[in-house]
Design a protein around this motif. Structure first.
Motif, PDB file in Angstrom:
ATOM      1  N   ASN A   1       2.304  -7.370   1.961  1.00  0.00           N
ATOM      2  CA  ASN A   1       1.217  -7.369   0.985  1.00  0.00           C
ATOM      3  C   ASN A   1       0.384  -6.099   1.071  1.00  0.00           C
ATOM      4  OD1 ASN A   1       1.953  -9.878   0.027  1.00  0.00           O
ATOM      5  ND2 ASN A   1       0.477 -11.002   1.261  1.00  0.00           N
TER       6      ASN A   1
ATOM      7  N   GLU B   1       0.189  -3.296  -1.903  1.00  0.00           N
ATOM      8  CA  GLU B   1      -1.053  -2.960  -2.591  1.00  0.00           C
ATOM      9  C   GLU B   1      -1.355  -1.474  -2.499  1.00  0.00           C
ATOM     10  OE1 GLU B   1      -5.709  -4.336  -3.055  1.00  0.00           O
ATOM     11  OE2 GLU B   1      -4.428  -5.320  -1.557  1.00  0.00           O
TER      12      GLU B   1
ATOM     13  N   ASN C   1      -1.442   0.634  -6.028  1.00  0.00           N
ATOM     14  CA  ASN C   1      -2.692   1.272  -6.425  1.00  0.00           C
ATOM     15  C   ASN C   1      -2.598   2.789  -6.371  1.00  0.00           C
ATOM     16  OD1 ASN C   1      -3.713  -1.272  -6.736  1.00  0.00           O
ATOM     17  ND2 ASN C   1      -4.930  -1.262  -4.869  1.00  0.00           N
TER      18      ASN C   1
ATOM     19  N   ALA D   1      -7.124  -1.537  -0.240  1.00  0.00           N
ATOM     20  CA  ALA D   1      -6.127  -2.469   0.286  1.00  0.00           C
ATOM     21  C   ALA D   1      -6.550  -3.010   1.647  1.00  0.00           C
ATOM     22  CB  ALA D   1      -4.768  -1.763   0.394  1.00  0.00           C
TER      23      ALA D   1
ATOM     24  N   HIS E   1      -8.778  -5.964   1.479  1.00  0.00           N
ATOM     25  CA  HIS E   1      -8.046  -7.213   1.214  1.00  0.00           C
ATOM     26  C   HIS E   1      -7.136  -7.594   2.377  1.00  0.00           C
ATOM     27  CE1 HIS E   1      -8.584  -5.769  -3.168  1.00  0.00           C
ATOM     28  NE2 HIS E   1      -9.543  -6.617  -2.859  1.00  0.00           N
TER      29      HIS E   1
END
Length: 286
Positions: free
Chosen positions: A89, A93, A97, A127, A130
């Protein structure tokens, strides 16, 4: 005596070094990206928890329950699965991005000059914001499975994070620069990320790949920096939780990590080179 001035070509800088020297500006861009991301959102940062948890539940039910991977084939399968998903993940990301950020920030790029690498690097920090909630959830789950952190395990987790960041930034610089000229780069990155989830031992055990692939092809599989990062997180989180830290060949993992770091640094240097070669016409192309 006339003062001597050092003249430089407008719009040319020192790349990532300039980004490090302008950390305040980097912080402003990161804050802007986060505000734009959650503008009009009711749940806001709660999505950082809900999305990975939903993804984990889907994979766990499909693979852990329906296919039986959680019934004896892999001990503490939820921790094995989620520690790998956290890496994927984060990698996904950053790459997604970084590939799109120059296009997203076209108005700013066309108005003023600032190090263009600032935008892909900002993608890392966004990122990371998150990434942290996912790690918190992972730690909570690992503690439930009697996980006890070890110094070597923590070093492996940090190494896996650094390795993932380096290779993702290198690839993000390449595809981000190319995407300014050809928007197909975004679709190509989506294909890469689709394959990345299955091309690393996230959903299945590494031994299953070893038994199928020829030795030389399995070596290439192991040297994939994302694969090494996933295994480092497995060693740091899953192995102690499963009560089987000896299942990983530490010497082999250390060697793979060293080679993977060399590969990731080379990718980062190539990414910086490609970015600098293409950035001269960013404003015109955007």
């Amino acid at each position: 005596m006339t003062d001597q001035m050092a003249w430089t070509t407008p719009g040319r800088g020192r790349g990532l070094i300039d980004v490090l020297n302008q950390r305040y500006l980097l912080g402003l861009i990161v804050k802007k990206e986060l505000r734009v991301r959650y503008h009009g959102s009711v749940l806001g940062m709660a999505w950082s928890y809900l999305k990975p948890l939903t993804q984990f539940l889907v994979y766990f039910v499909a693979l852990g329950l329906f296919l039986g991977l959680g019934r004896g084939m892999i001990e503490s399968y939820p921790i094995y699965l989620f520690s790998g998903l956290v890496v994927i993940n984060y990698f996904s990301e950053v790459m997604t991005n970084a590939t799109r950020t120059l296009v997203w920030n076209a108005p700013l790029i066309k108005k003023i000059y600032l190090p263009r690498e600032m935008f892909p690097v900002a993608s890392i920090w966004v990122a990371f914001v998150h990434f942290v909630p996912q790690v918190i959830v992972l730690i909570g789950g690992a503690l439930f499975y009697s996980w006890r952190p070890t110094p070597l395990g923590l070093v492996c987790i940090l190494a896996g994070f650094t390795l993932t960041t380096t290779v993702a930034l290198g690839l993000g610089l390449i595809f981000g620069a190319v995407n300014v000229y050809f928007r197909d780069a975004e679709n190509f990155v989506e294909l890469i990320l689709l394959v990345a989830t299955w091309a690393s031992p996230v959903l299945y055990p590494l031994a299953a790949v070893r038994d199928i692939l020829p030795r030389w092809l399995f070596l290439l599989y192991e040297l994939n920096p994302v694969t090494v990062s996933v295994e480092l997180f497995h060693f740091g989180f899953w192995a102690p939780a499963a009560g089987a830290p000896d299942t990983t060949d530490v010497t082999n993992l250390a060697g793979l990590t060293l080679v993977a770091f060399v590969i990731s640094v080379v990718i980062l240097l190539i990414g910086q080179f490609v970015f600098k070669r293409l950035e001269g016409r960013f404003a015109q192309e955007l």
